[in-house]
Design an enzyme around this catalytic site. Structure first.
Site, short mmCIF file in Angstrom:
data_model
loop_
_atom_site.label_atom_id
_atom_site.label_comp_id
_atom_site.label_asym_id
_atom_site.label_seq_id
_atom_site.Cartn_x
_atom_site.Cartn_y
_atom_site.Cartn_z
N LYS A 187 4.19 -0.94 -3.09
CA LYS A 187 2.82 -1.73 -3.03
C LYS A 187 3.32 -2.80 -4.16
CE LYS A 187 0.27 0.77 -0.30
NZ LYS A 187 -0.46 0.08 0.78
N LYS A 202 -1.69 1.16 12.91
CA LYS A 202 -2.60 2.26 12.64
C LYS A 202 -3.68 2.70 13.67
CE LYS A 202 -2.15 1.26 7.72
NZ LYS A 202 -2.65 0.98 6.41
N SER A 216 6.00 4.89 1.77
CA SER A 216 5.12 4.01 1.12
C SER A 216 4.89 4.52 -0.47
CB SER A 216 3.69 3.84 1.68
OG SER A 216 2.92 2.96 1.12
N ASP A 245 4.05 -4.31 0.11
CA ASP A 245 2.59 -4.37 0.82
C ASP A 245 1.84 -4.77 -0.18
OD1 ASP A 245 0.53 -3.91 2.30
OD2 ASP A 245 0.59 -1.79 2.75
N GLY A 249 0.29 4.27 7.81
CA GLY A 249 -0.12 5.48 7.32
C GLY A 249 -1.39 5.32 6.65
N GLU A 275 3.95 -7.05 3.63
CA GLU A 275 2.81 -6.81 4.68
C GLU A 275 1.53 -7.25 3.97
OE1 GLU A 275 3.11 -2.44 5.12
OE2 GLU A 275 0.95 -2.36 5.78
N LYS A 304 9.31 1.23 1.25
CA LYS A 304 7.98 0.28 0.76
C LYS A 304 7.33 0.36 -0.34
CE LYS A 304 3.36 0.15 2.97
NZ LYS A 304 2.46 0.38 3.96
N ASP A 329 -1.08 -6.04 8.76
CA ASP A 329 -1.63 -4.75 8.84
C ASP A 329 -3.35 -4.97 9.08
OD1 ASP A 329 -2.94 -2.19 8.22
OD2 ASP A 329 -1.97 -2.05 6.43
O1 OSB Z 1 -1.89 -0.69 3.34
O2 OSB Z 1 -0.33 0.79 4.60
C1 OSB Z 1 -1.41 0.65 3.68
C2 OSB Z 1 -2.41 3.82 2.05
C3 OSB Z 1 -3.92 3.86 2.23
C4 OSB Z 1 -4.48 2.39 2.59
C5 OSB Z 1 -3.65 1.63 3.05
C6 OSB Z 1 -2.14 1.68 3.16
C7 OSB Z 1 -1.49 2.89 2.81
C8 OSB Z 1 -0.21 3.19 2.64
C9 OSB Z 1 0.11 4.48 2.66
O3 OSB Z 1 0.51 2.32 2.58
C10 OSB Z 1 0.97 4.91 3.66
C11 OSB Z 1 1.15 6.31 3.86
O4 OSB Z 1 1.99 6.99 3.12
O5 OSB Z 1 0.16 7.06 4.46
MG MG Z 2 -0.67 -1.89 4.49
#
Ligand code: OSB
Ligand code: MG
Length: 370
Positions: free
Chosen positions: A165, A264, A137, A190, A292, A215, A163, A240
């Site tokens: 953001k 998660k 991510s 995402d 994550g 996402e 992925k 999510d």
């Molecule tokens: O939306 O998946 C998410 C990190 C913090 C809060 C929300 C998210 C995330 C990530 C990071 O996308 C995923 C990771 O590398 O741990």
């Molecule tokens: Mg997410």
């Protein structure tokens, strides 16, 4: 039989190797809550509260989870005799919400139980695929060049899907340029709830990029609008934030709010709840993957164990320790193979050594509840 005698709560502060930016803000340093459960025989297990530093991803945050564990949940669990770790959720059931706080205790109990019977946690959970596929991510960057650099690094490391953001200032043009530069890599976006149904036309235009999924494009607590958006676009929606329980998963699938679910452990309240969601989705042929929360090695080890369940068929946001930390709090650090996979460990419980001395050095507060 499982009876917790004592719970130790530790907050550590750990700076990230690179800041991480989502549509709700930037994180430079994590405030991480670790939970250590000890039973009558002196056996121990470790868990992590995966909430953020502010109530932005969800209502929970470091201080709320601290209070929930210390004042409410730990006293509820301590001294209660249950058959197995799978029942710890029920002991905490009459507390509403606070799932990340609950999961910190619940996952620690699973680690303890697996250690006691001397099996790796992933086997104890019923996992089947010891080798799990990994994605990364990548947060919002200051420039497109920076994003290109990050993507190249991760592709070179072998990660199987990227992925990024997205947010209203960082979406269509960014994805277009990433597609132009990197071709047909496995790519997804995402949004962390940055859009509304006013953006349907934008999502329709972004269909052209052939992303694996969008996402959580819409509100964190919505399902209905996601179902409406999914009817308008070809790209699968992955939920999510909106799926906090097996019941949520069932309802989301029933109304067609998405075609994929990111699971998660913290968001759903621990391994027992995650296993139920996995069963629901597997029965419905809905692919899932492990999300994550910028976890330390302890949360990461739990994610690895969960990802071995058969329903986790898409690469997760489970990646190497060194992407986050100069030095992790477990040994060995989590590493990724050249094929972009992680091999779940064969030793008992979470399968990694917890570096107790390092944790004590990083600790900013501790509490012992017994
Ligand atoms: O939306 O998946 C998410 C990190 C913090 C809060 C929300 C998210 C995330 C990530 C990071 O996308 C995923 C990771 O590398 O741990
Ligand atoms: Mg997410």
């Amino acid at each position: 039989m499982l009876k917790i005698k004592q719970i130790e709560l530790i907050e550590i502060n750990l700076p990230l190797v690179h800041f991480f930016e989502t549509s709700f803000g930037r994180t430079y340093e994590r405030r991480i809550l670790l939970v250590r459960v000890i039973d009558e025989t002196g056996a121990e297990g470790w868990g992590e509260a995966t909430c953020g530093e502010t109530p932005s991803y969800c209502e929970e945050w470091t201080d709320s989870a601290w209070a929930a564990v210390e004042k409410i949940l730990a006293p509820m669990v301590i001294g209660k005799e249950v058959e197995s770790a799978g029942q710890i959720w029920d002991v905490m059931k009459r507390v509403r919400g606070n799932r990340m706080a609950k999961a910190s205790i619940e996952t620690a109990c699973w680690d303890l139980e697996a250690k006691k019977i001397n099996v790796p946690l992933w086997k104890h959970l019923g996992g089947e695929n010891r080798e799990i596929a990994c994605g990364v991510s990548i947060g919002i960057q200051d420039s497109i060049e920076q994003l290109f650099g990050k993507i190249q690094t991760e592709l070179d490391a072998g990660y199987r899907r990227i992925k990024i953001k997205i947010a209203p200032h960082w979406d269509y043009d960014v994805i277009r340029q990433v597609r132009e530069k990197f071709g047909d890599i496995l790519l997804m976006g995402d949004a962390n709830s940055a859009y509304t149904l006013d953006d349907v036309e934008l999502f329709k235009r972004m269909d052209a990029f052939g992303l694996m999924m969008f996402e959580q494009p819409l509100a964190h607590d919505d399902m209905l609008d996601h179902a409406r958006l999914q009817k308008e676009i070809k790209t699968p929606i992955c939920l999510d934030e909106s799926v906090r329980s097996p019941e949520d998963a069932r309802k989301a699938l029933e109304i067609g709010a998405g075609k994929i679910i990111n699971v998660k452990l913290g968001r759903v309240g621990g391994h027992a709840q995650a296993k139920q969601i996995e069963e629901i989705c597997r029965a419905a042929n809905i692919p899932i993957w492990c999300g994550g929360m910028l976890e330390s090695g302890i949360g990461r080890a739990h994610n690895i164990a969960m990802s071995t369940l058969a329903g986790f068929t898409l690469p997760g946001d489970v990646s190497a320790s060194k992407r986050y930390w100069h030095e992790d709090i477990i040994e060995p650090a989590v590493e990724v193979t050249r094929n972009g996979t992680i091999i779940a460990p064969e030793s008992a419980g979470i399968g990694f050594e917890v570096k107790r001395e390092r944790i004590d050095k990083l600790a900013v507060r501790k509490s012992e509840i017994s």
